[in-house]
Write a protein that holds these residues in place. Sequence first.
Motif, PDB file in Angstrom:
ATOM      1  N   ALA A 145     -28.966 -54.177   0.159  1.00  0.00           N
ATOM      2  CA  ALA A 145     -28.500 -54.012  -0.846  1.00  0.00           C
ATOM      3  C   ALA A 145     -27.167 -54.688  -0.657  1.00  0.00           C
ATOM      4  O   ALA A 145     -26.746 -55.194  -1.092  1.00  0.00           O
ATOM      5  N   THR A 161     -28.204 -58.281  -2.976  1.00  0.00           N
ATOM      6  CA  THR A 161     -27.749 -58.419  -4.139  1.00  0.00           C
ATOM      7  C   THR A 161     -26.871 -57.382  -4.613  1.00  0.00           C
ATOM      8  O   THR A 161     -26.537 -58.390  -5.393  1.00  0.00           O
ATOM      9  N   ALA A 208     -26.252 -52.006  -6.661  1.00  0.00           N
ATOM     10  CA  ALA A 208     -26.421 -52.524  -4.888  1.00  0.00           C
ATOM     11  C   ALA A 208     -25.026 -51.333  -3.827  1.00  0.00           C
ATOM     12  O   ALA A 208     -25.778 -51.511  -2.788  1.00  0.00           O
TER      13      ALA A 208
END
Length: 610
Positions: A114, A117, A130
């Motif tokens: 995450a 991203t 994200a």
Amino acid sequence: MSALLWALVALPLTVGTLLAVVGRPADRYAPALAVGTAVAALGLAVAVAFGHPRVEAPLLEGLPAGLAVDGLSGLMVVTVTAVTAAVLLFSVADIGPGEARARFFGLMLLFGGAMLTTVTATTLPVLLMAWEVMGATSWALIGYWWRDPARGDAATTAFLTTRAADLGLYLAAGAALASGQGGSLVDLPDAADPWQALITAGVIVAALGKSAQLPFSFWLSRAMQGPSPVSALLHSATMVVAGAYLLLRLEPLLARSGWGGPVVAWTGAVTAVLLGLVAVAQTDLKQLLAASTCAQIGFMVLAAGTGAVTGGTLQLIAHAAAKSLAFLVAGAWLTALGTKALPALRGAARRHRTAGITFGVAALTLAGVPPLSLWAAKDVLLAGALEDSTALYVVGLAGAMISTVYSVKALWFVWQPTPGADRREEPPPYATRLPLVLLAVACLALTVTSFPPVRDAVERVLGGEAAQSGPHAWEFALSGALALAVSALVWIRGPHLRALTVQTQWLHLETAAHVLLVRPVTRLADALAAFDDRVLDRAVDSAARGSVRLARWTDAQVERLVDGAAEGVAGGARALGRLARRPQTGQLHQYLAQAVAAFTVLAVVLVLVR
């Protein structure tokens, strides 16, 4: 090259999801699989950092899913993956076989994916998704030992605090769409007023909340309830620096607004000073490191506000190495000695020499002692602050000196001679020592990035907007001399510094949040619940009882009238039917007589009408 970028974010997300879903049956294989995934992600990060790929895929009408690696995000993906790999390698020994290892390593990979991203997102929808996954996984990691109510409460506090600030990012996204600029981050500075002001305000609130800056800093104290590897990852190169990264990324937006830059810069400077004082007052090593994280990120926020993107980036990278190292050593001592209280850690560095020496490197790096990396990186960003405001430079330099105090304080305790302190204990496993040594080497090696020609190369990588004047030699000499002088003073006198209650209690920020927000909301909820019980519920019950009584009256009175009317109509129809059947005799002469009578009546009517 675009395939490598997709793989960079998809690999940790996919493997992390599989491990978290499979759960305990995968505990045996989770550590090796997670470390292998992190190392592979590091290789992909290095590849994309040089290739600068850009990819885009359809997502929503007019809002595609975009990812890109440029100068700033290229440095970030390498930093994130390198620290993640080191922390996961350390976790192999720290998170024992009796723990839910698949869930732990799966969540750590999900969290790292995450973050990757987040730093590569080029459009708001991807950034928001994200951002949300990062917040959710951080809650799960802080509350990893969920059977302990205190840890669950701590995770909830951290989650709700950051989620409240995250609403600012939704405000910014809505204003960006309303302004007609679309969802591209690069287009946000071009929005017209008043949308630009709303975008700027939303981004600032979300970034300050995620990076635990004032007034949101208290959630980081509660986050210390999580496992030490979680603290090392969350508070060094990932979640807590995500806000600072976003401000550095959107520095043109802050500059274009006119007011965003000064607000951000002064917030960072004040946080560096006040949370540094909070760190000085702590007697718990993890709490000291948590407060120092807020203070050190304050310098990055200060850099974003003054346009010193190069200095802020160098500070972010150097801090990631030093702070992850410090947290990992604190976790190793907690596992070995069962304590994180500084008085109880006296002599810990002498009994565990590898941990002690590497912690010394981390602490001196945070203290800004030359020739370690944060000494030079901080001067680069303070040089940018000096160009903007002398007052900001003075406050920032004061914050740097306070960082020296709390860092040397921690170092003094763990190296203080005590009876039996020189007795060395069994060395930790190789998987524990290797990441500590590598991070310690990084703390020294990263110093070269703050000096030409490497600093010039970093500025070129970051782009033209990151160009700034470098610090003069006297600035390096001044900060280094002050750091050495303060370090010597603290070491000689010992950390016997009088702390105010407001410092030890994190400026009572959590208390203020409860008084100003939590209690009013709770009371409002209680009042609404009472209104629901005493007014709405009673009104609904009264309406129901009235409906039942009306139905009974209708059944007793109206129903009888209706039935009588229906029966009367039916009786009349039957009588008319009997009258209509009488002429139907079946005899022809009667039909003829009826016809003659009818024609006679008709003839009379026609005569009379004429």
